[in-house]
Design a protein around this motif. Sequence first.
Motif, mmCIF file in Angstrom:
data_model
loop_
_atom_site.group_PDB
_atom_site.id
_atom_site.type_symbol
_atom_site.label_atom_id
_atom_site.label_comp_id
_atom_site.label_asym_id
_atom_site.label_seq_id
_atom_site.Cartn_x
_atom_site.Cartn_y
_atom_site.Cartn_z
ATOM 1 N N LEU A 96 0.846 -1.182 0.000
ATOM 2 C CA LEU A 96 0.000 0.000 0.000
ATOM 3 C C LEU A 96 0.887 1.240 0.000
ATOM 4 O O LEU A 96 1.976 1.232 0.586
ATOM 5 C CB LEU A 96 -0.891 0.020 1.245
ATOM 6 C CG LEU A 96 -1.866 -1.152 1.434
ATOM 7 C CD1 LEU A 96 -2.412 -1.137 2.852
ATOM 8 C CD2 LEU A 96 -2.972 -1.096 0.413
ATOM 9 N N PRO A 126 -3.071 -0.307 -4.748
ATOM 10 C CA PRO A 126 -4.156 -0.701 -3.847
ATOM 11 C C PRO A 126 -4.105 -2.190 -3.531
ATOM 12 O O PRO A 126 -3.477 -2.979 -4.249
ATOM 13 C CB PRO A 126 -5.419 -0.338 -4.632
ATOM 14 C CG PRO A 126 -4.987 -0.318 -6.063
ATOM 15 C CD PRO A 126 -3.565 0.134 -6.069
ATOM 16 N N SER A 127 -4.798 -2.579 -2.474
ATOM 17 C CA SER A 127 -4.754 -3.966 -2.011
ATOM 18 C C SER A 127 -5.148 -4.965 -3.094
ATOM 19 O O SER A 127 -4.513 -6.013 -3.259
ATOM 20 C CB SER A 127 -5.677 -4.147 -0.793
ATOM 21 O OG SER A 127 -5.118 -3.565 0.354
ATOM 22 N N CYS A 192 -9.261 -0.342 -4.154
ATOM 23 C CA CYS A 192 -8.569 0.072 -2.927
ATOM 24 C C CYS A 192 -9.423 -0.303 -1.717
ATOM 25 O O CYS A 192 -10.602 0.075 -1.623
ATOM 26 C CB CYS A 192 -8.312 1.573 -2.949
ATOM 27 S SG CYS A 192 -7.677 2.226 -1.397
ATOM 28 N N THR A 262 -2.905 -3.911 8.696
ATOM 29 C CA THR A 262 -2.132 -4.220 7.485
ATOM 30 C C THR A 262 -1.459 -5.575 7.660
ATOM 31 O O THR A 262 -0.846 -5.846 8.692
ATOM 32 C CB THR A 262 -1.064 -3.142 7.232
ATOM 33 O OG1 THR A 262 -1.711 -1.870 7.109
ATOM 34 C CG2 THR A 262 -0.284 -3.437 5.965
#
Length: 290
Positions: A96, A126-127, A192, A262
């Motif tokens: 990220l 983004p993830s 995201c 995270t």
Amino acid sequence: MDLTQLEMFNAVAESGSITAAAKQVHRVPSNLTTRIQKLEEELGVTLFIRENQRLRLSPAGHSFLSYSQRITGLVEEARRVVAGDEPEGLFALGSLESTAAVRLPPLLAQFKQRYARIQFNLVTGPSGTMIDAVLDGALSAAFVDGPLLHPQLDGVPVFDEQMMIVAPADHAPITRAREVDGEQVYAFRANCSYRRHFESWFHDDGARPGRIHEMESYHGMLACVIAGAGLALMPRAMLESMPASDRVSAWPMPDRWERLTTWLIWRRGALTPTLDAFTALLTEMKSQRL
């Protein structure tokens, strides 16, 4: 042409003798003679000039030797990287943007100092994009927003982020989504996880964001918020790292929306020595912060 042929060719070229080369690669001389002849047939050139009991490289053989040595050298390096105990080689890492900007600099510096033979390739996004790249094998690992749900992935939680609603400096306090119903939002692309989190917060309270403007960076989002054009969502650590953060107002997201974790993720069964060492350093540095 295969790797065994190249290893045999290198041995003959270095020793100048089929007999000596056969001992070096643990084969019978007749096998080497047959494999070298087959290699010459495949290439369509003579690799050796045969003089009595000795062999010396032909001009074509000299040219081919440099390539053959490079190929076998790269294969050996690849074997060491994937199977050796000492981390080395390329480590493709995704992250990220906020994690890369705030959390990773001291971690990567420490890892590079400890394992000097590692070559980092850091990619941000983004993830959703990072997860796809890990699954495709383009990335060795990635930092993404949790929780970890995909059955083909393994991972560990690493950073706890407080999520802040960022608004223009003169904005009234924000305690729930209905208070900002219809206001414009600045966010990353639709895949995201932070954007999805922000939209879910609106919808859970029976509200809707106004137009969502897709941005490429947190600095761009912050500039738009400072100009009074709308709202943004970002981790507190990211907001406080930017010089202009004192020109906006910010409130923690309420209740269950406030914290996001995270994770460092990788493909299940793909824990290499390099990745193992990286996760160990993460754990070590995390314990030092406690």
